[in-house]
Design a protein around this motif. Sequence first.
Motif, PDB file in Angstrom:
ATOM      1  N   GLU A 154      29.379  30.596   3.558  1.00 21.43           N
ATOM      2  CA  GLU A 154      30.507  30.998   2.724  1.00 21.43           C
ATOM      3  C   GLU A 154      31.731  31.340   3.562  1.00 21.43           C
ATOM      4  OE1 GLU A 154      29.798  34.787   0.726  1.00 21.43           O
ATOM      5  OE2 GLU A 154      28.184  35.176   2.159  1.00 21.43           O
ATOM      6  N   TYR A 155      31.589  31.296   4.882  1.00 21.18           N
ATOM      7  CA  TYR A 155      32.685  31.655   5.775  1.00 21.18           C
ATOM      8  C   TYR A 155      33.475  30.419   6.193  1.00 21.18           C
ATOM      9  CZ  TYR A 155      30.568  36.261   6.043  1.00 21.18           C
ATOM     10  OH  TYR A 155      30.067  37.500   5.722  1.00 21.18           O
ATOM     11  N   GLN A 156      34.750  30.642   6.511  1.00 21.69           N
ATOM     12  CA  GLN A 156      35.615  29.551   6.945  1.00 21.69           C
ATOM     13  C   GLN A 156      35.241  29.053   8.339  1.00 21.69           C
ATOM     14  OE1 GLN A 156      38.422  27.953   5.349  1.00 21.69           O
ATOM     15  NE2 GLN A 156      37.325  28.817   3.596  1.00 21.69           N
ATOM     16  N   HIS A 157      34.779  29.954   9.181  1.00 30.82           N
ATOM     17  CA  HIS A 157      34.412  29.608  10.553  1.00 30.82           C
ATOM     18  C   HIS A 157      33.047  30.214  10.853  1.00 30.82           C
ATOM     19  CE1 HIS A 157      38.550  28.264  11.352  1.00 30.82           C
ATOM     20  NE2 HIS A 157      38.916  29.323  10.650  1.00 30.82           N
ATOM     21  N   ASN A 158      32.281  29.528  11.691  1.00 29.38           N
ATOM     22  CA  ASN A 158      30.912  29.952  11.950  1.00 29.38           C
ATOM     23  C   ASN A 158      30.599  29.921  13.439  1.00 29.38           C
ATOM     24  OD1 ASN A 158      29.668  30.110   9.070  1.00 29.38           O
ATOM     25  ND2 ASN A 158      30.818  28.184   9.104  1.00 29.38           N
ATOM     26  N   LEU A 159      29.682  30.786  13.824  1.00 32.75           N
ATOM     27  CA  LEU A 159      29.282  30.902  15.222  1.00 32.75           C
ATOM     28  C   LEU A 159      28.630  29.609  15.700  1.00 32.75           C
ATOM     29  CD1 LEU A 159      28.895  32.846  17.679  1.00 32.75           C
ATOM     30  CD2 LEU A 159      26.660  33.426  16.692  1.00 32.75           C
ATOM     31  N   ASN A 160      29.092  29.088  16.832  1.00 36.55           N
ATOM     32  CA  ASN A 160      28.436  27.952  17.476  1.00 36.55           C
ATOM     33  C   ASN A 160      27.245  28.483  18.279  1.00 36.55           C
ATOM     34  OD1 ASN A 160      30.535  25.792  16.897  1.00 36.55           O
ATOM     35  ND2 ASN A 160      31.791  27.262  18.023  1.00 36.55           N
ATOM     36  N   VAL A 161      26.038  28.162  17.851  1.00 38.78           N
ATOM     37  CA  VAL A 161      24.831  28.620  18.538  1.00 38.78           C
ATOM     38  C   VAL A 161      24.259  27.451  19.333  1.00 38.78           C
ATOM     39  CG1 VAL A 161      22.565  29.689  18.312  1.00 38.78           C
ATOM     40  CG2 VAL A 161      24.389  30.262  16.682  1.00 38.78           C
ATOM     41  N   ILE A 162      24.167  27.621  20.644  1.00 35.00           N
ATOM     42  CA  ILE A 162      23.700  26.557  21.536  1.00 35.00           C
ATOM     43  C   ILE A 162      22.434  27.018  22.243  1.00 35.00           C
ATOM     44  CG2 ILE A 162      24.220  25.213  23.611  1.00 35.00           C
ATOM     45  CD1 ILE A 162      27.137  26.541  21.699  1.00 35.00           C
ATOM     46  N   TYR A 163      21.421  26.177  22.203  1.00 30.67           N
ATOM     47  CA  TYR A 163      20.189  26.424  22.956  1.00 30.67           C
ATOM     48  C   TYR A 163      20.251  25.531  24.186  1.00 30.67           C
ATOM     49  CZ  TYR A 163      15.237  27.677  23.547  1.00 30.67           C
ATOM     50  OH  TYR A 163      14.038  28.178  23.997  1.00 30.67           O
ATOM     51  N   PHE A 164      20.358  26.163  25.360  1.00 35.60           N
ATOM     52  CA  PHE A 164      20.597  25.416  26.597  1.00 35.60           C
ATOM     53  C   PHE A 164      19.322  25.360  27.422  1.00 35.60           C
ATOM     54  CE2 PHE A 164      22.086  24.805  30.942  1.00 35.60           C
ATOM     55  CZ  PHE A 164      22.964  23.743  30.770  1.00 35.60           C
ATOM     56  N   ILE A 165      18.913  24.134  27.777  1.00 35.38           N
ATOM     57  CA  ILE A 165      17.655  23.932  28.491  1.00 35.38           C
ATOM     58  C   ILE A 165      17.935  23.246  29.825  1.00 35.38           C
ATOM     59  CG2 ILE A 165      15.323  23.003  28.360  1.00 35.38           C
ATOM     60  CD1 ILE A 165      17.263  22.820  25.202  1.00 35.38           C
ATOM     61  N   PRO A 166      17.832  23.955  30.958  1.00 36.99           N
ATOM     62  CA  PRO A 166      17.985  23.302  32.264  1.00 36.99           C
ATOM     63  C   PRO A 166      16.974  22.169  32.423  1.00 36.99           C
ATOM     64  CG  PRO A 166      18.044  25.687  32.494  1.00 36.99           C
ATOM     65  CD  PRO A 166      17.611  25.406  31.086  1.00 36.99           C
ATOM     66  N   SER A 167      17.247  21.260  33.341  1.00 33.30           N
ATOM     67  CA  SER A 167      16.439  20.042  33.455  1.00 33.30           C
ATOM     68  C   SER A 167      14.990  20.314  33.837  1.00 33.30           C
ATOM     69  CB  SER A 167      17.073  19.093  34.474  1.00 33.30           C
ATOM     70  OG  SER A 167      17.080  19.683  35.773  1.00 33.30           O
ATOM     71  N   ASN A 168      14.704  21.441  34.478  1.00 32.90           N
ATOM     72  CA  ASN A 168      13.328  21.751  34.878  1.00 32.90           C
ATOM     73  C   ASN A 168      12.645  22.722  33.915  1.00 32.90           C
ATOM     74  OD1 ASN A 168      15.003  23.878  35.643  1.00 32.90           O
ATOM     75  ND2 ASN A 168      13.697  24.467  37.374  1.00 32.90           N
ATOM     76  N   ARG A 169      13.248  22.925  32.742  1.00 32.73           N
ATOM     77  CA  ARG A 169      12.644  23.797  31.747  1.00 32.73           C
ATOM     78  C   ARG A 169      12.528  23.058  30.420  1.00 32.73           C
ATOM     79  NH1 ARG A 169      15.640  29.551  33.279  1.00 32.73           N
ATOM     80  NH2 ARG A 169      14.297  30.023  35.072  1.00 32.73           N
TER      81      ARG A 169
END
Length: 535
Positions: free
Chosen positions: A47-62
Amino acid sequence: MKKLRNIIIIFSSTILLNCCTTNQTGEVDDEKENSGGESTQLEYSSEYQHNLNVIYFIPSNRSPNPDYHLRLSKILLNGQNFFNSWMKHWGYGDRSFGILKNQDKKLIKIINIYGKYPNTYYPYEGGHSNIKKEIDAYFSDNPEERTSEHYLVISAVNTIDPNEVQNSDVPFYGIGGRWAYALDYPGMSIENLGASGTTGFEATKWIGGLLHELGHGLNLPHCGEKVSEKNNPSFGTSLMGGGNYTYGKTPTFLEHSSCAILNNGQLFTKTPKSFYTPNATAKILNINADSDNTNINISGTFQSNIPVTDITFYNRPENNTGGYTAMTWVGKPSNNNTFSIEMPLDEFREKGNLNYEFSIILHHENGMNTWSSYGYKFENDLPIINFGDRDEFDKSNWQIIDFSSEEISGEGSINGKAINLIDGDIETYWHSRWTNNLTNYPHHFTIDTNNSLHASGFSIAQRNGARKIKNFKIEISNNNTDWEPIYNGTLANVPGKQYIKLPETTSFRYFKFTAKSSYDQLEFAALAEIGVFKD
């Protein structure tokens, strides 16, 4: 109207319930169902005009941790409810940070980005910049996926051992009021909040820590709690103070000052509105400050090109650089841009003999916040207020007639030069020479006021930045030949004007300021402004 984000997921007939998928292109990862090979459309809305960008970051060895999507969704939806409850408590309405979610599955939208390098390329110290480059590249290729200017980046850590998690060496902090970095480890679960032993302690530390850093990513500075709040079981510990070690275990809350900032934040609006532009240009026009046996009293006026909705009065003890124990009060500006506040002395948790940095923070309706800072101190539990407007002598005919050095190139086209000391602008500053033939302490400058001043003291403004002067002395003269020491002292390690009261009213034409040492123990000196006042 609700915003929708549609993600197409292709399912295999052999996939188990609650299994997660990831991919190399940063696509959104969704919980799978046993759908017999049919494609299912999963809708995310807000319902909001803008929303949190949620990023799941995975290094190459994980690799992604099991059930991370469901676990992180529960954590952030819990956090959204927490923020909402305190926004309502402080009178800002039924609002929280916007986040895209699927109502049926209770999942939030998470974007997976696989790092190009192993985890050692993304360490705690400075690793955020390497992560950010890869995230920026993803959004450059997929601009439709960016939903705001605020980001929560969660790095995958593939260990559950508390010592290994603690030493995982990933970014875990907020940067620039827009970016927050945290971590996920196997089993980091909202259900473990409040559990006994190591399990509960680790859940509070990392989940509370994630929400604390998210606060920084939503423009929030550190702040602690007042005495009455600390002792009130409905409040307890400020999330932006030590709340990362109490969240879900003992009472934790959002300070009024935090919610005053969030009130104007980009993620907290449900109606179209512009944010963070244009830059707010504001300043305190005058300020009055005094104290009695009960309160510190502040009043004054300001001007601003962007309307101000709230004003925070921020008191940071000098022994707490990060501001974790800073105490705050919030007031509303009047229609003619005036302000006033009474801050009861019995609400201060630290007094004794302690210096304080005092800041007035104007909260602008476009989400910007402007700070003006001053200094005062407590002596034997009583405040000594050495800021507030004084009747200063006009400086239009003053001249800098001598100085030990000045920086003419390394501080930009304006700053660095000695003339900035008397230009009437505390945003400009003098800096000792450092680009060529570095000069060492002591540093000095001499001013001819071109008049005989009958003075009560000096106004001195530290630079709003590094290289603050600690110990100094002032000498006076009527002929620029015979000099009399008039004051030896220590400046507070805070920006803004400080007033140095002389033992008695004194007459002079010339004065020499000598900086003897610095707070950072380096050889550089900087100062924004100096003046002389009369009673």
